[in-house]
Motif scaffolding. Structure first.
Motif, PDB file in Angstrom:
ATOM      1  N   LYS A  19     -10.038   2.426  -0.222  1.00  0.00           N
ATOM      2  CA  LYS A  19      -9.518   1.145  -0.711  1.00  0.00           C
ATOM      3  C   LYS A  19     -10.585   0.055  -0.599  1.00  0.00           C
ATOM      4  CE  LYS A  19      -4.768   2.215   0.786  1.00  0.00           C
ATOM      5  NZ  LYS A  19      -5.093   3.562   1.337  1.00  0.00           N
ATOM      6  N   THR A  32      -3.506   8.395  -5.892  1.00  0.00           N
ATOM      7  CA  THR A  32      -4.546   7.711  -5.130  1.00  0.00           C
ATOM      8  C   THR A  32      -5.241   8.644  -4.145  1.00  0.00           C
ATOM      9  OG1 THR A  32      -3.070   7.026  -3.328  1.00  0.00           O
ATOM     10  CG2 THR A  32      -3.197   5.585  -5.266  1.00  0.00           C
ATOM     11  N   MET A  82       0.806  -1.218   0.000  1.00  0.00           N
ATOM     12  CA  MET A  82       0.000   0.000   0.000  1.00  0.00           C
ATOM     13  C   MET A  82       0.843   1.274   0.000  1.00  0.00           C
ATOM     14  SD  MET A  82      -3.212  -1.004   2.437  1.00  0.00           S
ATOM     15  CE  MET A  82      -4.508  -2.094   1.841  1.00  0.00           C
TER      16      MET A  82
END
Length: 389
Positions: free
Chosen positions: A147, A143, A134
């Motif tokens: 998630k 991002t 991650m």
């Protein structure tokens, strides 16, 4: 470019077929790339598969991330499902991160199985996700902090273990036929022990089983849903779907499709409200921002469609307002300038039309946009009008 609103569900099959082709007439088609990440936690190299939104390279946007387990078998069609749902404005564009297996039984089982020492590595795999993969994804890709975890069978069971032990890692999950009967129903006993201690679990989980699966699993799924009804925190948003005429394997594609629609329930802005203008659209996505915990802008395709609704009604100033907002949000997109140019051309403001058509065309050339020839045609038409004047 003109906007076509509404695509038939059958287009899903077309997209998946298209994405799985390896070669067109003149060029090879790809849906992503892969890289190898060495894991100190697992003491091995892991192959990671990546599929990015179509305009990722030419966008300033940031995206949620879907982490897909069992990627070697499920990556291609998952990318197709995600692209279809995003293109029909049923969910946001997302980054797909697929993790190929090296030792499935080891990585996704929470506890050692008697007589099988190669089990019980779920906590190590969670460490790999949290401390290595991650952070790498967040550092190297654009991002936002949302998630999703998608897993099938053992991986579906693992997703519940992850939620109950490290709820900070994922915001939502699709657990496809989670193998809750593994290791004498270990995860059931674990859930009974831990679920009642959790006072808040503001997550969304969609999980499935097939009606043709073995009776032991289906009975355990019923027991598990009963446990959630009685013991899960009030803010835990979940849905169980017993998929008719599906077995353990055949449900995977449909479960991912339905699961993502569940997670993004309420995402779609109603088509019949496009006539209300920009403010309701902005307010809709402000409410979604509050729900999902990060800033969400109206999608380019939606604003483009709303602009053309007004343009077709000859409400040109309202159309220009919406197209300008699209330019503000998506300044690297050639199409937003082309649409704004068309609105100005309809207003007979040819100088502004020329300026925006030119920006659309030059950006189209720079990014090799498929509609660049149309952008050039629009620019040439306005230049000809100006020359006649």
């Amino acid at each position: 470019m003109k906007f076509i609103y509404g695509i038939g569900a059958a287009f899903l099959i077309i997209i998946i077929t298209f994405l799985n082709q390896t070669q067109a007439q003149t060029q090879q088609l790809t849906i992503g790339h892969s890289f190898v990440l060495h894991s100190n936690v697992l003491d091995e190299d892991r192959t990671i598969m990546v599929s990015l939104p179509l305009n990722y390279q030419n966008s300033q946007s940031k995206y949620p991330v879907l982490y897909l387990l069992d990627a070697e078998g499920n990556f291609n069609f998952t990318a197709g499902v995600m692209q279809f749902l995003a293109s029909t404005i049923q969910m946001p564009e997302m980054i797909l991160i697929g993790i190929r297996n090296t030792n499935r039984n080891r990585d996704f089982t929470p506890a050692k199985v008697e007589g099988n020492p190669n089990t019980g590595g779920a906590d190590n795999f969670l460490d790999f996700l949290e401390k290595e993969l991650m952070p790498y994804v967040d550092k190297n890709y654009s991002t936002v902090p949302y998630k999703i975890l998608v897993g099938h069978s053992l991986c579906g069971m693992f997703s519940f273990y992850a939620f109950f032990t490290r709820p900070q890692l994922f915001n939502s999950s699709v657990a496809i036929s989670p193998w809750l009967i593994h290791n004498n129903h270990y995860i059931m006993d674990f859930s009974k022990e831990h679920l009642g201690k959790i006072t808040s679990l503001n997550k969304a989980v969609y999980f499935t089983a097939g009606s043709l699966e073995r009776a032991e699993l289906l009975n355990t799924m019923d027991e598990f849903t009963g446990l959630l009804k009685n013991s899960a925190p009030k803010d835990f948003h979940w849905e169980y779907n017993l998929m008719q005429n599906e077995d353990h394997e055949t449900q995977v594609l449909a479960a991912i499709y339905d699961g993502l629609k569940f997670i993004y329930e309420g995402w779609t802005f109603p088509q019949d409200r496009l006539t209300e203008g920009l403010d309701p659209i902005e307010n809709h996505f402000k409410s979604l921002s509050a729900k999902y915990g990060y800033e969400i802008s109206p999608p380019e395709i939606l604003l483009n469609g709303a602009g053309y609704v007004f343009l077709q009604k000859h409400l040109i100033d309202e159309a220009i307002t919406i197209f300008k907002r699209n330019v503000e949000l998506y300044p690297k997109s050639p199409n937003v300038y082309d649409s704004l140019g068309e609105a100005y051309e309809n207003k007979n403001d040819l100088e502004n039309a020329k300026r925006n058509y030119y920006l659309g065309y030059t950006l189209g050339v720079a990014v090799n946009h498929p509609y660049t020839k149309i952008f050039k045609t629009n620019l040439d038409r306005v230049l000809e009008k100006l020359n006649r004047n």
